[in-house]
Design an enzyme around this catalytic site. Sequence first.
Site, PDB file in Angstrom:
ATOM      1  N   SER A 131      18.566  23.512 -13.901  1.00  0.00           N
ATOM      2  CA  SER A 131      18.805  22.601 -12.775  1.00  0.00           C
ATOM      3  C   SER A 131      19.465  21.294 -13.215  1.00  0.00           C
ATOM      4  O   SER A 131      19.050  20.656 -14.176  1.00  0.00           O
ATOM      5  CB  SER A 131      17.488  22.283 -12.064  1.00  0.00           C
ATOM      6  OG  SER A 131      17.714  21.265 -11.106  1.00  0.00           O
ATOM      7  N   THR A 150      14.008  24.373  -5.305  1.00  0.00           N
ATOM      8  CA  THR A 150      15.101  25.315  -5.520  1.00  0.00           C
ATOM      9  C   THR A 150      14.548  26.744  -5.526  1.00  0.00           C
ATOM     10  O   THR A 150      13.374  26.980  -5.225  1.00  0.00           O
ATOM     11  CB  THR A 150      15.920  24.919  -6.768  1.00  0.00           C
ATOM     12  OG1 THR A 150      17.048  25.776  -6.844  1.00  0.00           O
ATOM     13  CG2 THR A 150      15.136  24.990  -8.062  1.00  0.00           C
ATOM     14  N   LYS A 209      12.314  27.890  -1.393  1.00  0.00           N
ATOM     15  CA  LYS A 209      12.745  27.119  -0.207  1.00  0.00           C
ATOM     16  C   LYS A 209      12.044  27.567   1.085  1.00  0.00           C
ATOM     17  O   LYS A 209      11.819  26.759   1.972  1.00  0.00           O
ATOM     18  CB  LYS A 209      14.269  27.178  -0.048  1.00  0.00           C
ATOM     19  CG  LYS A 209      15.017  26.431  -1.154  1.00  0.00           C
ATOM     20  CD  LYS A 209      16.512  26.419  -0.889  1.00  0.00           C
ATOM     21  CE  LYS A 209      17.268  25.721  -2.011  1.00  0.00           C
ATOM     22  NZ  LYS A 209      18.702  25.592  -1.712  1.00  0.00           N
ATOM     23  N   ASP A 229      21.107  20.618   2.372  1.00  0.00           N
ATOM     24  CA  ASP A 229      22.251  21.404   1.880  1.00  0.00           C
ATOM     25  C   ASP A 229      23.437  21.347   2.842  1.00  0.00           C
ATOM     26  O   ASP A 229      24.582  21.145   2.429  1.00  0.00           O
ATOM     27  CB  ASP A 229      21.842  22.865   1.661  1.00  0.00           C
ATOM     28  CG  ASP A 229      20.982  23.051   0.414  1.00  0.00           C
ATOM     29  OD1 ASP A 229      21.184  22.306  -0.569  1.00  0.00           O
ATOM     30  OD2 ASP A 229      20.120  23.940   0.419  1.00  0.00           O
ATOM     31  N   ALA A 261      25.637  35.652   5.475  1.00  0.00           N
ATOM     32  CA  ALA A 261      24.665  35.354   6.537  1.00  0.00           C
ATOM     33  C   ALA A 261      23.262  35.191   5.957  1.00  0.00           C
ATOM     34  O   ALA A 261      22.272  35.461   6.626  1.00  0.00           O
ATOM     35  CB  ALA A 261      24.692  36.461   7.591  1.00  0.00           C
ATOM     36  N   ALA A 305      22.044  30.321   2.719  1.00  0.00           N
ATOM     37  CA  ALA A 305      23.085  29.299   2.521  1.00  0.00           C
ATOM     38  C   ALA A 305      23.929  29.158   3.783  1.00  0.00           C
ATOM     39  O   ALA A 305      24.279  28.046   4.204  1.00  0.00           O
ATOM     40  CB  ALA A 305      23.945  29.658   1.320  1.00  0.00           C
ATOM     41  N   ARG A 356      28.576  41.389   5.219  1.00  0.00           N
ATOM     42  CA  ARG A 356      28.568  42.796   4.834  1.00  0.00           C
ATOM     43  C   ARG A 356      27.569  43.546   5.728  1.00  0.00           C
ATOM     44  O   ARG A 356      27.885  44.578   6.289  1.00  0.00           O
ATOM     45  CB  ARG A 356      28.153  42.840   3.356  1.00  0.00           C
ATOM     46  CG  ARG A 356      28.276  44.129   2.671  1.00  0.00           C
ATOM     47  CD  ARG A 356      28.034  43.931   1.188  1.00  0.00           C
ATOM     48  NE  ARG A 356      26.733  43.318   0.886  1.00  0.00           N
ATOM     49  CZ  ARG A 356      26.309  43.001  -0.325  1.00  0.00           C
ATOM     50  NH1 ARG A 356      27.088  43.237  -1.378  1.00  0.00           N
ATOM     51  NH2 ARG A 356      25.130  42.464  -0.520  1.00  0.00           N
ATOM     52  N   MET A 374      30.725  27.760  -1.914  1.00  0.00           N
ATOM     53  CA  MET A 374      29.489  27.010  -2.193  1.00  0.00           C
ATOM     54  C   MET A 374      29.065  27.155  -3.661  1.00  0.00           C
ATOM     55  O   MET A 374      28.258  26.376  -4.145  1.00  0.00           O
ATOM     56  CB  MET A 374      28.363  27.495  -1.285  1.00  0.00           C
ATOM     57  CG  MET A 374      28.529  27.083   0.168  1.00  0.00           C
ATOM     58  SD  MET A 374      26.970  27.361   1.019  1.00  0.00           S
ATOM     59  CE  MET A 374      27.435  27.035   2.709  1.00  0.00           C
TER      60      MET A 374
HETATM   61  P1  ATR Z   1      21.510  32.776  -0.073  1.00  0.00           P
HETATM   62  O1  ATR Z   1      20.185  32.153   0.236  1.00  0.00           O
HETATM   63  O2  ATR Z   1      22.171  32.252  -1.317  1.00  0.00           O
HETATM   64  O3  ATR Z   1      22.425  32.781   1.080  1.00  0.00           O
HETATM   65  P2  ATR Z   1      20.841  35.560   0.352  1.00  0.00           P
HETATM   66  O4  ATR Z   1      19.967  35.251   1.517  1.00  0.00           O
HETATM   67  O5  ATR Z   1      20.394  36.593  -0.643  1.00  0.00           O
HETATM   68  O6  ATR Z   1      21.155  34.274  -0.509  1.00  0.00           O
HETATM   69  O7  ATR Z   1      22.275  35.960   0.930  1.00  0.00           O
HETATM   70  C1  ATR Z   1      23.313  36.351   0.106  1.00  0.00           C
HETATM   71  C2  ATR Z   1      24.549  36.569   0.956  1.00  0.00           C
HETATM   72  O8  ATR Z   1      25.621  37.002   0.123  1.00  0.00           O
HETATM   73  C3  ATR Z   1      24.379  37.651   2.016  1.00  0.00           C
HETATM   74  O9  ATR Z   1      25.177  37.306   3.123  1.00  0.00           O
HETATM   75  C4  ATR Z   1      24.941  38.886   1.296  1.00  0.00           C
HETATM   76  O10 ATR Z   1      25.378  39.910   2.161  1.00  0.00           O
HETATM   77  P3  ATR Z   1      24.310  40.988   2.768  1.00  0.00           P
HETATM   78  O11 ATR Z   1      23.548  40.260   3.824  1.00  0.00           O
HETATM   79  O12 ATR Z   1      25.156  42.060   3.314  1.00  0.00           O
HETATM   80  O13 ATR Z   1      23.464  41.405   1.606  1.00  0.00           O
HETATM   81  C5  ATR Z   1      26.107  38.264   0.595  1.00  0.00           C
HETATM   82  N1  ATR Z   1      26.643  38.999  -0.567  1.00  0.00           N
HETATM   83  C6  ATR Z   1      26.084  39.123  -1.787  1.00  0.00           C
HETATM   84  N2  ATR Z   1      26.893  39.818  -2.617  1.00  0.00           N
HETATM   85  C7  ATR Z   1      28.006  40.147  -1.899  1.00  0.00           C
HETATM   86  C8  ATR Z   1      29.211  40.858  -2.183  1.00  0.00           C
HETATM   87  N3  ATR Z   1      29.441  41.368  -3.393  1.00  0.00           N
HETATM   88  N4  ATR Z   1      30.129  40.969  -1.203  1.00  0.00           N
HETATM   89  C9  ATR Z   1      29.905  40.455   0.018  1.00  0.00           C
HETATM   90  N5  ATR Z   1      28.788  39.783   0.364  1.00  0.00           N
HETATM   91  C10 ATR Z   1      27.847  39.620  -0.590  1.00  0.00           C
END
Ligand code: ATR
Length: 272
Positions: free
Chosen positions: A17, A64, A68, A104, A130, A133, A154, A216
């Site tokens: 961190s 972190t 969260k 954030d 989605a 973040a 996705r 991000m």
């Molecule tokens: P965070 O809190 O960082 O947003 P998260 O809740 O695990 O972490 O979300 C990760 C995001 O990255 C999700 O939108 C994920 O898509 P899915 O909801 O379909 O899993 C997306 N993500 C991660 N790896 C990806 C990839 N290789 N291509 C496209 N989207 C990806």
Amino acid sequence: MNAPDRYMVIGNPVAHSKSPQIHMAFAEQTGQDLRYERLLAPLDGFASAVRDFIAQGGKGMSVTVPFKLEAHALADTLTDSAQAAGAVNALKFDDGRIVGDNTDGAGLVRDIAHNAGVPLLGKHILILGAGGAARGAILPLFQAGAASLTIANRTMARASELAAAFSEQGNIRASGFAALEGGFDIVINATSASIDGELPPVGPAIFAPGAFAYDMMYGKEPTVFMRFAAEHGVTARDGLGMLVEQAAEAFVLWRGVRPDTAPVYAAMRACE
Ligand code: ATR
């Protein structure tokens, strides 16, 4: 002489961190007498670690991964942005009460609008991802005047869920990656794909003429998404500024003083 007020970043892992470095730089710059440490909490020990720190007289914590959501559940009071984000990244301890905030999204908005100089008012914005973040960014982007938000993910169901949850805040819709149409003024990569060196499956048609791209994530080298944007003539910025700005928002919450982020950002960039 009174002992300095104490703050911590709590996470697991937490060794990486940058928060201590950022907050100590803010403290020095603003003449605030405080200590800021790292705390590695066991995965099942978040709440008790927070309570212990409060008992020791701690004033606040940065939260972190992966705590969260637990911080959101633990707080006695939530700010609007923490409520909207469904997650808390900054805790303030106020006479035994725990205030939870999420800085954030405000950090993202300030980095784009103030540091990058890209106005958000009236803009059509695409958010890739989605997860947490993406969720945290929605309300602050609407508050900054975004004309529309499109959430592409996705897993389409998560995008639909977000669009439904924020439908009263502004013009928001969900999309799959393949169905994305039209150019957007600002495209924000809120997926974690960059960590694995992956690019969400999007084509250059997502960019309107003169568009701005934001990832991000950050690192020594531009992310895959930033390279993709640059290859198509689109200015791209990484999330280091968002990191510094979200910390500045937490510093304001704790100390009531806004630090100048520019020199701290420059120092962080130099040691990336
Ligand atoms: P965070 O809190 O960082 O947003 P998260 O809740 O695990 O972490 O979300 C990760 C995001 O990255 C999700 O939108 C994920 O898509 P899915 O909801 O379909 O899993 C997306 N993500 C991660 N790896 C990806 C990839 N290789 N291509 C496209 N989207 C990806």
